[in-house]
Design an enzyme around this catalytic site. Structure first.
Site, PDB file in Angstrom:
ATOM      1  CB  CYS A   1      -0.868   0.056   1.251  1.00 22.37           C
ATOM      2  SG  CYS A   1      -1.799  -1.414   1.604  1.00 22.37           S
TER       3      CYS A   1
HETATM    4  O1  KQY Z   1      -4.485  -1.162   1.210  1.00 20.68           O
HETATM    5  C1  KQY Z   1      -4.009  -0.141   0.794  1.00 20.68           C
HETATM    6  N1  KQY Z   1      -3.665  -0.094  -0.482  1.00 20.68           N
HETATM    7  C2  KQY Z   1      -3.974   1.158   1.545  1.00 20.68           C
HETATM    8  C3  KQY Z   1      -4.397   1.172   2.931  1.00 20.68           C
HETATM    9  C4  KQY Z   1      -4.811   2.562   3.319  1.00 20.68           C
HETATM   10  C5  KQY Z   1      -5.186   2.705   4.713  1.00 20.68           C
HETATM   11  C6  KQY Z   1      -5.481   4.115   5.077  1.00 20.68           C
HETATM   12  N2  KQY Z   1      -5.479   4.345   6.462  1.00 20.68           N
END
Ligand code: KQY
Length: 371
Positions: A359
């Site tokens: 992420c």
């Molecule tokens: O899973 C993702 N690609 C991002 C997670 C974002 C979490 C925001 N607090």
């Protein structure tokens, strides 16, 4: 010097562009430095150490650019190796997988970027913070910096909500992409059509729900991903008492029943689930809550997953989350990626913010003639 970035009126598919698999060669990787104290405990210092470790691990085999605010520039620079480029880009938080562009390439050695619409994982219907206007501009700024032309896609979508095999198949979850808080005016068929037009794909494999209690409404990048065309890694749990078991079993059934865009059946490799993991009272106490942001409380289930890893040119960087399972996860990844070094980095502090290694990274594919 990089050339200018222009916003195009056409689409990637019409222009012969496709999103390559993450396992294809990279020109580099972008990240964003974390700093907001309502999401990252202790003024984000422990998360910054974790982001720095991810950047250093990736920088061993491809150039890394870290975007950060002016306020954080000196600190960010001092905590990163010199090989990591630091540039000032404003943002609302530090999830470039979701706020950055999705890069697409063509066979003539061209590279462009898709700039999706962004609403902080659900806008005012379950989104995680407000405002998010600086996040909305991140993709465009990255494309300016790279000198890559831009497609503005009329779809709310975070990069963590999709994985592709680079050969026509996209993997996603119904829980996220069909959620009423993303594109309520569009049908499943219309969403599929837009995915194909902007990713250069032909087939969507829909999984149901994402990882249990994932605050993104079930991003696929926390649940499953392509190791290569025809091979999918899936978060798995054998614990009947854990809601993750039924979620993973449903995903497995869908994957086993699916054919990819080339008509292949998929091999599914199971990754153990860490935990179950929860936020401790000490961790929750380090967060400075503000109205309008997702509250983070002691005891909250954390959506930890070893599937949330980054495939670099010569490394696979994965989060260390649970001593009872870290080694097994590393062995499985090493078996899937025999030509890469598997590097574990501390993942707990990133998880506390709601995601993990995948992420917080965004690969920039290497554009190659014939690619
Ligand atoms: O899973 C993702 N690609 C991002 C997670 C974002 C979490 C925001 N607090």
């Amino acid at each position: 010097m990089a050339s200018m970035s222009t916003t195009l009126d056409s689409t990637p598919a019409a222009d012969g562009y496709r999103m390559p698999g993450e396992f294809e060669p990279h020109a580099g990787c972008w990240m964003i430095w974390p700093e907001r104290a309502d999401n990252w405990r202790l003024g984000a210092a422990p998360a910054q150490a974790a982001y720095a470790a991810v950047a250093a691990a990736i920088a061993a085999s491809e150039p890394v650019t870290m975007a950060c605010s002016d306020t954080q520039f000196e600190r960010c620079r001092s905590l990163l190796p010199n090989s990591v480029r630091v540039v000032e880009v404003a943002s609302d938080d530090a999830w470039i997988r979701d706020t950055g562009p999705t890069f697409v390439v063509d066979a003539g050695g061209g590279r462009r970027g898709v700039d999706w619409r962004f609403n902080a994982w659900g806008g005012h219907d379950g989104g995680l913070y407000s405002p998010w206007d600086r996040d909305e501009r991140v993709a465009r700024k990255v494309l300016e910096s790279e000198g890559d032309d831009r497609y503005a896609a009329p779809l709310i979508l975070e990069g963590g909500a999709i994985h592709v095999d680079g050969e026509g198949t996209v993997l996603s979850t119904e829980q996220c992409l069909l959620n009423r808080n993303r594109n309520p005016e569009l049908s499943r068929q219309q969403i599929e059509a837009l995915l194909h037009v902007y990713l250069g794909t032909e087939k969507v494999i829909w999984l149901g729900a994402g990882v249990y209690r994932d605050e993104t409404d079930g991003h696929v990048d926390n649940l499953a991903c392509f190791a290569r065309p025809g091979v999918v890694l899936l978060t798995w749990s054998d614990d009947e008492a854990d809601p993750q078991q039924a979620i993973s079993a449903d995903a497995l059934a869908r994957l086993e029943a699916a054919e990819d865009a080339r008509g292949r059946s998929l091999e599914v490799i199971r990754l153990p689930s860490p935990g179950p993991l929860g936020m401790s009272a000490e961790e929750a106490a380090g967060i400075e809550p503000v109205p309008g942001s997702q509250p983070r409380r002691a005891g909250n289930r954390l959506a930890g997953s070893y599937a949330n890893f980054y495939i670099g040119n010569e490394v696979v960087v994965f989060p260390l989350l649970d001593e009872r399972h870290d080694e097994e996860a590393a062995e499985i990844l090493a078996g899937c990626f025999p030509e890469r070094e598997v590097v574990g980095v501390p993942g707990r502090e990133i998880l506390l913010g709601g995601g993990n290694v995948h992420c917080i990274t965004q690969q920039v594919p290497r554009a190659v003639i014939g690619g």
